[in-house]
Design a protein around this motif. Sequence first.
Motif, mmCIF file in Angstrom:
data_model
loop_
_atom_site.group_PDB
_atom_site.id
_atom_site.type_symbol
_atom_site.label_atom_id
_atom_site.label_comp_id
_atom_site.label_asym_id
_atom_site.label_seq_id
_atom_site.Cartn_x
_atom_site.Cartn_y
_atom_site.Cartn_z
ATOM 1 N N ILE A 58 0.880 -1.169 0.000
ATOM 2 C CA ILE A 58 0.000 0.000 0.000
ATOM 3 C C ILE A 58 0.918 1.220 0.000
ATOM 4 N N ILE A 59 0.831 1.991 -1.065
ATOM 5 C CA ILE A 59 1.740 3.129 -1.239
ATOM 6 C C ILE A 59 0.936 4.423 -1.160
ATOM 7 N N ARG A 60 1.386 5.324 -0.314
ATOM 8 C CA ARG A 60 0.664 6.585 -0.088
ATOM 9 C C ARG A 60 0.543 7.374 -1.391
ATOM 10 N N GLY A 61 -0.619 7.926 -1.593
ATOM 11 C CA GLY A 61 -0.865 8.792 -2.748
ATOM 12 C C GLY A 61 -1.280 10.168 -2.260
ATOM 13 N N GLY A 62 -1.971 10.889 -3.091
ATOM 14 C CA GLY A 62 -2.365 12.249 -2.761
ATOM 15 C C GLY A 62 -3.705 12.366 -2.062
ATOM 16 N N THR A 63 -4.360 11.242 -1.767
ATOM 17 C CA THR A 63 -5.667 11.271 -1.103
ATOM 18 C C THR A 63 -5.603 10.432 0.175
ATOM 19 N N PRO A 64 -6.623 10.496 1.031
ATOM 20 C CA PRO A 64 -6.620 9.715 2.270
ATOM 21 C C PRO A 64 -6.895 8.217 2.057
ATOM 22 N N HIS A 65 -7.065 7.791 0.831
ATOM 23 C CA HIS A 65 -7.338 6.383 0.519
ATOM 24 C C HIS A 65 -6.323 5.455 1.175
ATOM 25 N N PHE A 66 -5.052 5.847 1.155
ATOM 26 C CA PHE A 66 -3.977 5.066 1.778
ATOM 27 C C PHE A 66 -4.296 4.766 3.241
ATOM 28 N N ASP A 67 -4.735 5.781 3.975
ATOM 29 C CA ASP A 67 -5.009 5.623 5.404
ATOM 30 C C ASP A 67 -6.133 4.626 5.650
ATOM 31 N N TYR A 68 -7.178 4.690 4.846
ATOM 32 C CA TYR A 68 -8.303 3.781 5.027
ATOM 33 C C TYR A 68 -7.934 2.345 4.671
ATOM 34 N N VAL A 69 -7.300 2.182 3.559
ATOM 35 C CA VAL A 69 -6.942 0.819 3.120
ATOM 36 C C VAL A 69 -5.940 0.179 4.070
ATOM 37 N N SER A 70 -4.897 0.915 4.440
ATOM 38 C CA SER A 70 -3.887 0.324 5.318
ATOM 39 C C SER A 70 -4.466 -0.009 6.688
ATOM 40 N N ALA A 71 -5.303 0.859 7.238
ATOM 41 C CA ALA A 71 -5.913 0.598 8.543
ATOM 42 C C ALA A 71 -6.836 -0.620 8.495
#
Length: 155
Positions: free
Chosen positions: A82-95
């Motif tokens: 899971i690689i951080r992008g420019g939206t909060p999607h990373f936070d939701y998916v990783s959590a």
Amino acid sequence: MNTIEGKIALGGDEKIAIIASRFNHIITDRLIEGAKDSFLRHNGDEKKLDLILVPGAYELPFALDRALALGRYNGVCTLGAIIRGGTPHFDYVSAEATKGIANTTLKYTTPVSFGVLTTDSIEQAIERAGSKAGNKGFEAMNTLIELINLYKKLV
């Protein structure tokens, strides 16, 4: 003091699954290679290694639950990137992937290892998939093998 710990060695008869996400496959393919390498180096029988692919890291807990419910595996190694992008999607998916894997692991009496990368950049992911920082797939399989041996001593 009596120390109880597992060893990183397989007996050759263990049935193991790798559950990996296809998303960011340039990274996850390297993690899978590392996990397979560890399995074979530690006396695993390739015929007893299953690879279960899911679309992304969010789907890992579902596949893990189904694989553990079957009761045919001595352990499961989960892999993803899971690689951080420019939206909060990373936070939701990783959590959710992390919580889902943890909750599912506690539901069953089968060892599970966590090899899901959560990085800020593609460069960090590449480093952890076989370059400067080693291969986290290899490390996740080592952890699983040790857990399998530890579990045998705790039953």
